[in-house]
Scaffold this active site. Structure first.
Site, PDB file in Angstrom:
ATOM      1  N   GLN A 147       0.834  -1.199   0.000  1.00 28.95           N
ATOM      2  CA  GLN A 147       0.000   0.000   0.000  1.00 28.95           C
ATOM      3  C   GLN A 147       0.870   1.250   0.000  1.00 28.95           C
ATOM      4  OE1 GLN A 147      -3.677   0.001   2.378  1.00 28.95           O
ATOM      5  NE2 GLN A 147      -2.859   1.776   3.460  1.00 28.95           N
ATOM      6  N   GLY A 150       6.807  -5.245   3.778  1.00 25.46           N
ATOM      7  CA  GLY A 150       7.427  -6.431   4.370  1.00 25.46           C
ATOM      8  C   GLY A 150       7.250  -7.649   3.474  1.00 25.46           C
ATOM      9  N   ARG A 153      19.714  -5.920  41.831  1.00 27.63           N
ATOM     10  CA  ARG A 153      20.785  -4.937  41.741  1.00 27.63           C
ATOM     11  C   ARG A 153      20.879  -4.163  43.051  1.00 27.63           C
ATOM     12  NH1 ARG A 153      20.650   0.551  38.254  1.00 27.63           N
ATOM     13  NH2 ARG A 153      22.836   1.132  38.440  1.00 27.63           N
ATOM     14  N   ARG A 203       9.128   5.506  39.332  1.00 33.11           N
ATOM     15  CA  ARG A 203       9.240   5.362  37.872  1.00 33.11           C
ATOM     16  C   ARG A 203       8.695   4.007  37.421  1.00 33.11           C
ATOM     17  NH1 ARG A 203      15.529   6.327  37.254  1.00 33.11           N
ATOM     18  NH2 ARG A 203      15.213   6.305  34.989  1.00 33.11           N
ATOM     19  N   GLY A 229      23.681   1.395  33.573  1.00 36.70           N
ATOM     20  CA  GLY A 229      24.562   1.122  32.431  1.00 36.70           C
ATOM     21  C   GLY A 229      24.248  -0.170  31.712  1.00 36.70           C
ATOM     22  N   THR A 285       4.008   4.702  14.685  1.00 36.25           N
ATOM     23  CA  THR A 285       3.886   5.344  13.376  1.00 36.25           C
ATOM     24  C   THR A 285       2.958   4.562  12.447  1.00 36.25           C
ATOM     25  OG1 THR A 285       6.155   6.161  13.656  1.00 36.25           O
ATOM     26  CG2 THR A 285       5.228   6.276  11.443  1.00 36.25           C
ATOM     27  N   GLU A 309      -0.027   1.746  11.145  1.00 32.37           N
ATOM     28  CA  GLU A 309      -1.471   1.602  11.444  1.00 32.37           C
ATOM     29  C   GLU A 309      -2.073   2.919  11.923  1.00 32.37           C
ATOM     30  OE1 GLU A 309      -3.432  -0.678  10.581  1.00 32.37           O
ATOM     31  OE2 GLU A 309      -1.821  -1.971   9.874  1.00 32.37           O
ATOM     32  N   ASP A 331      -0.495   6.986  12.178  1.00 30.27           N
ATOM     33  CA  ASP A 331       0.452   7.711  13.028  1.00 30.27           C
ATOM     34  C   ASP A 331      -0.248   8.181  14.307  1.00 30.27           C
ATOM     35  OD1 ASP A 331       3.121   9.539  12.994  1.00 30.27           O
ATOM     36  OD2 ASP A 331       1.427  10.689  13.790  1.00 30.27           O
TER      37      ASP A 331
END
Lengths: 675, 675
Positions: free
Chosen positions: A140, A180, A311, A341, A409, A430, A432, A434
């Protein structure tokens, strides 16, 4: 071998979980049978050496594509070997977790044949494609046109003499691009081209166009096809996104898919009966993307949560010291900033999951209505799926990368596992539609609903009933949030009232702006964007809240119910906090209520701390899919990172290839060192 | 050849520029001589085939590293050939735009020798390193420790008998990890290891440790070294970030760098005179990163601005139609949403540039003070550079990726040029102090300054004078923005007052929170983070405003002055709008002022529309550096994208490698198609 501290830490954190993890896994995937089926398929796919992630990394572009081909072949062999059902096959594609050269053949080319071909055409092309005796792609987008479909430049001109279409790229920007499977594998393409008869342009229509010969795979004369090259961030590396340029390439008239529009032997054009019917597949895709957003965010938070648990960094005085072993540094998941976060992203994954489930229900119900010719819910489902696609995929893409940054890191090592997830996922913002452009769809719909609110209020759908309140400007402006103490923020009605107020105000702001003289719609796309996110966040919060009562019906234990409620609360309150200015700007929320909001969010973070490992475990992602040295189930992050590095090809020789050619000349440019 | 529409569009946009572009280029780089020098170096480096970007893409990990070695050798050959000065050589590294295996040898290993070695040591190691007869790396971070330096586990134990240090990795998490150059090339490493004498641990110190033999490049016995593997998003692909694990590796006592701390033959330890002196190089690095943030954002916006100018999508009715050619679609740069996303990033690039210049001035002035033993400005410069590093690199990394998303589907092509910029840049948010952790530095400093405001107000530095107002809670709470109409928002004093008020309120909020019982500092890192960004944004806005008067002194034309003023305004107002809730929460800004703010931002966007191409042109980035099919100077985006794809190796054969092996078996699994 001695168990590492990391393994101990994750096991200890897991042991604190306050609810039966399997209950949430069942909630996510629907049933024990479905969980078992997922595990079965994952085992088959992810333990097959062809799909081993170890073999997929560090390759050149040419090797990448070749690996994609090898994976495609193996996929079909496994399908045959295990007689996969359609659903199981789709599940395979999910677990493979790389777009393959044959991916769009399965998910776009074959569906296009059945959706847009006549019964006869489906009978002819369908089996050929299903047995991959031909391999198709869905062409398309063009070099010069993506978002604006009506601007496509490829033409299909009817030649009455030969009863053929002449497929032609009118200019090189008309070449199909990004397709694709087109790069190296496709033998056929579903092509969108402007249908032209006797000089009259009927706009884009679908055609099946042979691209490469089935004899020797060479492109036909008049067909120039190839690969568009590497993509950003190492994403989409195994798929051959390609281009094709046509130079008056003839195909039989029958290759036009004629389920809707038709062209007869003598060039008579019959237009399709209803243009909106084709929205169905778009809605299906976008609805699926809502659930997908939840799943990818689930994967990223699984990795980040487990690694942050094992960690340890810095000794923190007093209160947060490790009671069992004060010599150990603090687990980073205990830092408030890490919790602030990370935990909201887990809450987002669950809230979006609820929205994804709701979309599936709405889609199915719409589909059965469509079957009997009822299109009344089409507009709403289209609008909500567009809006959610934009909001949810934005949240997920941002979240995945935020998870990586949370991991310090080592997050930037490919082996953290996040880079593969993000680089495969971020283009969804982006494609299907934007994410910025899409917001106009839902804004436009809400504007229409606002009119409906005046004229036929009884016709308002559930997610726009609140517009009734938006009709009275004065009443809207005098609305105030009812929170008096922090716990009031936990009331669903308080949360929903806030979301509704915000969306209502933004709808009326947009309506006012649109009513100004000389204003054109595209001048208002900032307002549309703000409104869309307000609306979609309202929809997600509603779905999360609704899912709590659904869960209740499913006989969940109270521990699980509690944690789901906390997640729903955290989603709602975090989202309100993120867009606080919208609520402050018209005094809906007072400064004191802001403080209470932050206080309540902090309490929720603390309350969830013991459950986050269980919450990500519930997603039941196998280690091989996570493919993360840092986020595996046992927590042995450092050992795995070490082991993975050792296995790299570059480390198999003691002295690097290039030593004599480059390193010796560098070391000796000014003579050998005298030490 | 006919000039393409794209080229015409960009030329037409460029012709509209209202100011002499060269004036801004001079403003950015300082002088005509500097511009000429940059261009000379760019020409040498970027036209050399070894550095051609075409050769750097689509490689395997092994080829990537080999290419990095080839580039390293060529770099040294060019230095010799052209007798580059130190500055010119650094410029080369910038233009090469890939981290190289010898990069940290030049920028970290050699400086460490001179900064931390005695004169004698510098005389011995310096020339060997400068002539790259040895190649070093800078090994600090370990597998288990990054942010927390004091937790490093590598030990250097003094052996009196042999007069040697025994370098040892006490556990595998003590292995040095992430070290650039260590993977395959380094012969030596500057190692941070805990200095231990007679069982006493003196904490981390610096040692020069031979890693690989100069005879055959094999690692020494007791040294296990290698490459840590690929990094995220294809970033850092040409550099050999590596690891090393030591098993009782002996080095001479003299290999300890003893400029500050010393150890004598008999094991006597002498501690360094002043611990804060070592902050200097950290400040230098972070200050440099402020300017770097401006430059990378400048590059990304250059690409996005040019492509958005030539990209046309959709026909928009009436007002925005192309007057010259109404048949053409609308240039996407004319959409308000595109302007609202793109133009503020250009303003950020310029504002951060001003902050970067200011940092250079402050650093130089601090350095000359340090020379005479005056450390009074050290704390402020350290705090501001840390805060700006965090804020500016966050803005830039986010902005670069936002530029890519602005460019639609083609943005996700590697050839858009953005992916390389972002994947090289985004780790800067983590290294040299994680952007979240760093915010504690400046917050801590401001807390101290708040005390200074009470005790010695005359000692307040220029960027914290506003704290005087923050001392009086009641006065602070009753402060109100003075804007009455939209144009008031353009007054620098109005903008600065807003920034100062916000930062002031957040300092006092933090101080209040810190004074509560049982609160530990790490519990307040969310508050620190908010405060740091408020402070840094204030600093950037101040610098942008200050730079206007500096520019005035430089005899700039009024056209250039005007556009700089607009940029400064847009930065300030956009930034205020982004954190609007901070201003609304205490009624500092009223709802009506919000409206006026948005109105003024819209006016600025419109006013800048004709100048954005000139503004990005002023950065003077050569096409070869941008390496973008979509963002080149002539604007010929589609042609370049087409041409670049054709050149790919995978497209050099008509039928792909892997056809017989994989495609034929796929096509014939169920027999050959009967068409």
């Amino acid at each position: 071998m001695v168990e590492s501290q990391a393994c101990k830490d994750l096991a200890a954190a897991r042991a604190k979980t306050s609810f039966p993890i399997i209950e949430l896994t069942r909630y996510i995937y629907g049933s024990d049978e479905e969980i078992a089926r997922r595990r079965k398929i994952a085992n088959i796919v992810l333990n097959d050496p062809v799909f081993s992630f170890d073999r997929r990394v560090g390759l050149s572009r040419v090797e990448d594509v070749k690996t994609g081909l090898a994976m495609s072949l193996r996929l079909y062999q496994l399908r045959e070997e295990h007689k996969f059902t359609h659903e199981e096959f789709r599940m395979c594609l999910d677990f493979i977790d790389d777009y393959l050269p044959v991916g769009l053949h399965e998910t776009a080319f074959i569906p296009a044949i059945y959706a847009q071909g006549t019964d006869e055409q489906a009978k002819y092309w369908g089996p050929l494609a299903e047995k991959h005796q031909i391999i198709g792609c869905y062409a398309q987008t063009e070099l010069g046109h993506g978002s604006n479909l009506s601007g496509l430049e490829t033409t299909a001109t009817f030649n009455k003499d030969t009863d053929e279409w002449i497929i032609h790229s009118t200019t090189f920007t008309a070449s199909k691009w990004w397709i694709g499977g087109l790069g190296v594998i496709a033998t056929h393409a579903f092509i969108q081209a402007r249908l032209i008869i006797d000089g009259k342009d009927y706009g884009p229509h679908g055609f099946i166009v042979p691209i490469r010969s089935l004899k020797d795979h060479r492109p036909f004369p008049g067909v120039k096809a190839g690969d568009i090259g590497p993509k950003a961030y190492g994403g989409f590396s195994k798929i051959d996104n390609g281009y094709v340029l046509f130079d008056h390439h003839p195909i039989p008239r029958e290759n036009m898919l004629m389920r809707f529009a038709k062209v007869s032997r003598d060039g008579q054009y019959t237009r399709p009966p209803h243009s909106k019917l084709s929205y169905g597949s778009m809605i299906l895709l976008r609805s699926g993307m809502v659930r997908e957003a939840s799943m990818v965010l689930g994967r990223a938070t699984t990795i980040a949560t487990r690694y942050s648990t094992v960690r340890r960094q810095f000794h923190v005085p007093t209160s947060r010291k490790d009671i069992d072993n004060p010599k150990l540094e603090t687990q980073v998941i205990n830092y408030p900033m890490v919790q602030a976060r990370l935990f909201p992203m887990i809450a987002q994954a669950y809230a979006i999951l609820a929205a994804g489930k709701k979309m599936q229900v709405m889609y199915k119900s719409m589909l059965s209505e469509l079957m009997v010719g009822d299109i009344s819910s089409l507009a709403e489902v289209h609008s909500i799926s567009s809006g959610l696609k934009s909001t949810c995929s934005t949240i997920a893409a941002t979240g995945i990368e935020d998870c990586r940054k949370l991991m310090g890191g080592h997050g930037f090592s490919y082996f953290s596992g996040i880079p593969h997830i993000w680089s495969s996922y971020v283009p969804s913002n982006t494609y299907e539609g934007d994410n910025f452009l899409l917001t106009q769809q839902s804004a436009r719909y809400l504007m229409k609903q606002l009119k409906t609110a005046t004229t036929e209020p009884e016709k308002l759908t559930s997610f726009s009933k609140y517009l009734l309140r938006a009709l009275d400007q004065d009443a809207l402006q005098s609305e105030r949030c009812s929170v008096q103490d922090a716990s009031d923020w936990l009331k669903p009605e308080v949360q929903l009232a806030a979301f509704e107020h915000r969306a209502g105000r933004l709808v009326s702001t947009l309506a006012l702006a649109a009513s100004q003289e000389n204003v054109i719609w595209s001048d208002l796309n900032i307002e549309c964007w703000r409104l869309n996110h307000a609306q979609s966040e309202y929809v997600i919060a509603s779905c999360a809240i609704e899912s709590l009562s659904l869960a209740k019906d499913e006989d969940m234990s109270s521990g699980t119910m509690h944690v789901l409620k906390r997640l729903s609360d955290l989603f709602a309150l975090h989202t309100i906090h993120t867009s606080l200015s919208d609520y402050l700007e018209d005094y809906y929320i007072s400064p004191n209520q802001c403080q209470l909001l932050r206080q309540q969010i902090k309490s929720l973070l603390t309350a969830l701390a013991d459950d986050v490992v269980g919450l990500v475990d519930a997603f039941d992602f196998p280690d091989q899919l996570l493919n993360s040295a840092l986020g595996s189930y046992d927590g042995d992050a450092y050992q795995r990172l070490w082991d993975t590095a050792q296995k790299q090809k570059i480390n198999q020789t003691e002295v690097v290839d290039g030593y004599k050619e480059y390193i010796v000349p560098i070391l000796t440019q000014y003579g050998v060192a005298k030490l």
